[in-house]
Write a protein that holds these residues in place. Structure first.
Motif, PDB file in Angstrom:
ATOM      1  N   ILE A  45      -6.092  -2.422  -1.415  1.00 21.73           N
ATOM      2  CA  ILE A  45      -6.395  -3.616  -0.619  1.00 21.73           C
ATOM      3  C   ILE A  45      -6.058  -4.876  -1.394  1.00 21.73           C
ATOM      4  O   ILE A  45      -5.492  -5.831  -0.850  1.00 21.73           O
ATOM      5  CB  ILE A  45      -7.884  -3.597  -0.201  1.00 21.73           C
ATOM      6  CG1 ILE A  45      -8.163  -2.430   0.732  1.00 21.73           C
ATOM      7  CG2 ILE A  45      -8.318  -4.913   0.410  1.00 21.73           C
ATOM      8  CD1 ILE A  45      -7.221  -2.310   1.909  1.00 21.73           C
ATOM      9  N   ARG A  46      -6.387  -4.901  -2.654  1.00 22.14           N
ATOM     10  CA  ARG A  46      -6.066  -6.075  -3.492  1.00 22.14           C
ATOM     11  C   ARG A  46      -4.546  -6.293  -3.528  1.00 22.14           C
ATOM     12  O   ARG A  46      -4.074  -7.417  -3.419  1.00 22.14           O
ATOM     13  CB  ARG A  46      -6.621  -5.884  -4.898  1.00 22.14           C
ATOM     14  CG  ARG A  46      -6.499  -7.121  -5.768  1.00 22.14           C
ATOM     15  CD  ARG A  46      -7.021  -6.873  -7.176  1.00 22.14           C
ATOM     16  NE  ARG A  46      -8.420  -6.522  -7.222  1.00 22.14           N
ATOM     17  CZ  ARG A  46      -9.420  -7.395  -7.369  1.00 22.14           C
ATOM     18  NH1 ARG A  46      -9.156  -8.674  -7.466  1.00 22.14           N
ATOM     19  NH2 ARG A  46     -10.663  -6.988  -7.429  1.00 22.14           N
ATOM     20  N   ARG A  47      -3.783  -5.210  -3.653  1.00 20.86           N
ATOM     21  CA  ARG A  47      -2.313  -5.318  -3.648  1.00 20.86           C
ATOM     22  C   ARG A  47      -1.816  -5.919  -2.330  1.00 20.86           C
ATOM     23  O   ARG A  47      -0.922  -6.765  -2.314  1.00 20.86           O
ATOM     24  CB  ARG A  47      -1.672  -3.938  -3.839  1.00 20.86           C
ATOM     25  CG  ARG A  47      -1.755  -3.379  -5.230  1.00 20.86           C
ATOM     26  CD  ARG A  47      -1.240  -1.933  -5.264  1.00 20.86           C
ATOM     27  NE  ARG A  47       0.147  -1.835  -4.818  1.00 20.86           N
ATOM     28  CZ  ARG A  47       1.192  -1.729  -5.634  1.00 20.86           C
ATOM     29  NH1 ARG A  47       1.003  -1.694  -6.925  1.00 20.86           N
ATOM     30  NH2 ARG A  47       2.412  -1.636  -5.145  1.00 20.86           N
ATOM     31  N   ALA A  48      -2.394  -5.454  -1.219  1.00 19.17           N
ATOM     32  CA  ALA A  48      -1.988  -5.955   0.093  1.00 19.17           C
ATOM     33  C   ALA A  48      -2.301  -7.439   0.236  1.00 19.17           C
ATOM     34  O   ALA A  48      -1.469  -8.214   0.730  1.00 19.17           O
ATOM     35  CB  ALA A  48      -2.679  -5.155   1.194  1.00 19.17           C
ATOM     36  N   LEU A  49      -3.476  -7.841  -0.201  1.00 17.90           N
ATOM     37  CA  LEU A  49      -3.845  -9.254  -0.105  1.00 17.90           C
ATOM     38  C   LEU A  49      -2.980 -10.119  -1.015  1.00 17.90           C
ATOM     39  O   LEU A  49      -2.580 -11.225  -0.634  1.00 17.90           O
ATOM     40  CB  LEU A  49      -5.329  -9.434  -0.431  1.00 17.90           C
ATOM     41  CG  LEU A  49      -6.268  -8.917   0.645  1.00 17.90           C
ATOM     42  CD1 LEU A  49      -7.686  -8.774   0.107  1.00 17.90           C
ATOM     43  CD2 LEU A  49      -6.237  -9.809   1.872  1.00 17.90           C
ATOM     44  N   ASP A  50      -2.673  -9.625  -2.209  1.00 21.71           N
ATOM     45  CA  ASP A  50      -1.778 -10.367  -3.105  1.00 21.71           C
ATOM     46  C   ASP A  50      -0.414 -10.574  -2.452  1.00 21.71           C
ATOM     47  O   ASP A  50       0.152 -11.662  -2.499  1.00 21.71           O
ATOM     48  CB  ASP A  50      -1.596  -9.620  -4.433  1.00 21.71           C
ATOM     49  CG  ASP A  50      -2.804  -9.734  -5.346  1.00 21.71           C
ATOM     50  OD1 ASP A  50      -3.690 -10.568  -5.086  1.00 21.71           O
ATOM     51  OD2 ASP A  50      -2.870  -8.947  -6.325  1.00 21.71           O
TER      52      ASP A  50
ATOM     53  N   ILE B 120       0.845  -1.195   0.000  1.00 20.03           N
ATOM     54  CA  ILE B 120       0.000   0.000   0.000  1.00 20.03           C
ATOM     55  C   ILE B 120       0.881   1.247   0.000  1.00 20.03           C
ATOM     56  O   ILE B 120       0.644   2.187  -0.759  1.00 20.03           O
ATOM     57  CB  ILE B 120      -0.959  -0.015   1.210  1.00 20.03           C
ATOM     58  CG1 ILE B 120      -1.965  -1.159   1.074  1.00 20.03           C
ATOM     59  CG2 ILE B 120      -1.674   1.327   1.353  1.00 20.03           C
ATOM     60  CD1 ILE B 120      -2.843  -1.372   2.288  1.00 20.03           C
ATOM     61  N   SER B 121       1.902   1.247   0.832  1.00 15.07           N
ATOM     62  CA  SER B 121       2.795   2.399   0.939  1.00 15.07           C
ATOM     63  C   SER B 121       3.530   2.698  -0.359  1.00 15.07           C
ATOM     64  O   SER B 121       3.815   3.853  -0.657  1.00 15.07           O
ATOM     65  CB  SER B 121       3.829   2.168   2.045  1.00 15.07           C
ATOM     66  OG  SER B 121       3.196   2.046   3.281  1.00 15.07           O
ATOM     67  N   THR B 122       3.838   1.661  -1.117  1.00 11.49           N
ATOM     68  CA  THR B 122       4.635   1.836  -2.332  1.00 11.49           C
ATOM     69  C   THR B 122       3.805   1.899  -3.612  1.00 11.49           C
ATOM     70  O   THR B 122       4.367   1.997  -4.701  1.00 11.49           O
ATOM     71  CB  THR B 122       5.670   0.703  -2.460  1.00 11.49           C
ATOM     72  OG1 THR B 122       4.984  -0.553  -2.528  1.00 11.49           O
ATOM     73  CG2 THR B 122       6.638   0.715  -1.286  1.00 11.49           C
ATOM     74  N   ALA B 123       2.489   1.849  -3.484  1.00 15.18           N
ATOM     75  CA  ALA B 123       1.621   1.915  -4.667  1.00 15.18           C
ATOM     76  C   ALA B 123       1.715   3.299  -5.301  1.00 15.18           C
ATOM     77  O   ALA B 123       1.960   4.294  -4.620  1.00 15.18           O
ATOM     78  CB  ALA B 123       0.179   1.609  -4.271  1.00 15.18           C
ATOM     79  N   PRO B 124       1.490   3.360  -6.589  1.00 18.73           N
ATOM     80  CA  PRO B 124       1.503   4.671  -7.263  1.00 18.73           C
ATOM     81  C   PRO B 124       0.430   5.593  -6.691  1.00 18.73           C
ATOM     82  O   PRO B 124      -0.640   5.143  -6.266  1.00 18.73           O
ATOM     83  CB  PRO B 124       1.198   4.322  -8.725  1.00 18.73           C
ATOM     84  CG  PRO B 124       1.501   2.870  -8.869  1.00 18.73           C
ATOM     85  CD  PRO B 124       1.273   2.251  -7.526  1.00 18.73           C
ATOM     86  N   ASP B 125       0.725   6.878  -6.680  1.00 16.10           N
ATOM     87  CA  ASP B 125      -0.262   7.864  -6.238  1.00 16.10           C
ATOM     88  C   ASP B 125      -1.527   7.711  -7.074  1.00 16.10           C
ATOM     89  O   ASP B 125      -1.457   7.427  -8.274  1.00 16.10           O
ATOM     90  CB  ASP B 125       0.287   9.285  -6.394  1.00 16.10           C
ATOM     91  CG  ASP B 125       1.373   9.593  -5.375  1.00 16.10           C
ATOM     92  OD1 ASP B 125       1.459   8.880  -4.352  1.00 16.10           O
ATOM     93  OD2 ASP B 125       2.130  10.563  -5.606  1.00 16.10           O
TER      94      ASP B 125
END
Length: 190
Positions: free
Chosen positions: A83-88, A70-75
């Motif tokens: 959330i999907r990124r975190a679960l992946d 979540i912290s490193t996701a694009p703005d």
């Protein structure tokens, strides 16, 4: 007793889990765990703060698996995609070789009310941490809290299915199935 053997932490965890299953969590002592692992109690306490920590070690890594993506996701990444990124990413914490241990661990936790409370506390910490990182990214309330709660619910349901006796699918496949079910639920309400 041998000192500073390689793999001591893992050996302590494996021995503890076996003793907890055989004798019960409350009837197993740190001295018994250390003795069965062929280390001193002092060595046990170098690796774990207390007996419950054998089952709950790695909390920082666990939280990081959710928060870092979540912290490193694009703005501008939408909250649901965060959330999907975190679960992946959390799927990496649950490789196939960890399934048997996770099943046994959960049985021990389910059989002990205090351990169950600690497990719920771990999930509450995850919710709070996810909410905080989402708010830090500019996700407004109530969306940040709802997204954090949703992520933990999807994770919890995915984990419960992953450790089910008849389950053999990878954690990621189960988590994706749960996210897709949630997406369909929300879309059907429109």
């Amino acid at each position: 007793m041998a000192r500073w053997q390689p793999g001591t932490r893992g050996r302590l965890q494996a021995v503890a889990l076996q003793l907890f299953a055989e004798q019960g969590y409350d009837r197993t002592t740190v001295a018994e765990i250390a003795g069965a692992a062929e280390v001193t109690e002092r060595t046990f306490f170098r690796h774990f703060a207390d007996k419950p920590e054998v089952l709950f070690a790695g909390q920082d890594g666990f939280l990081g698996m959710f928060i870092d993506p979540i912290s490193t996701a694009p703005d501008g990444t939408p909250p649901f995609d965060l959330i999907r990124r975190a679960l992946d990413a959390s799927a990496a914490f649950f490789p196939e070789e960890r399934r048997v241990w996770s099943r046994a661990r959960q049985e021990i936790i389910d059989a002990n009310a205090a351990l169950g409370e600690r497990e719920l506390g771990k999930l509450a910490t995850l919710k709070a941490s996810l909410g905080e990182v989402l708010r830090d990214r500019g996700v407004a309330e109530p969306v940040a809290t709802m997204a954090a709660e949703t992520a933990v619910t999807v994770f919890h349901l995915s984990f419960a299915q992953w450790i089910a006796a008849d389950e053999d699918r990878p954690f990621a496949a189960i988590a994706h199935e749960r996210v897709d079910a949630l997406t369909n639920l929300v879309q059907s309400a429109r």
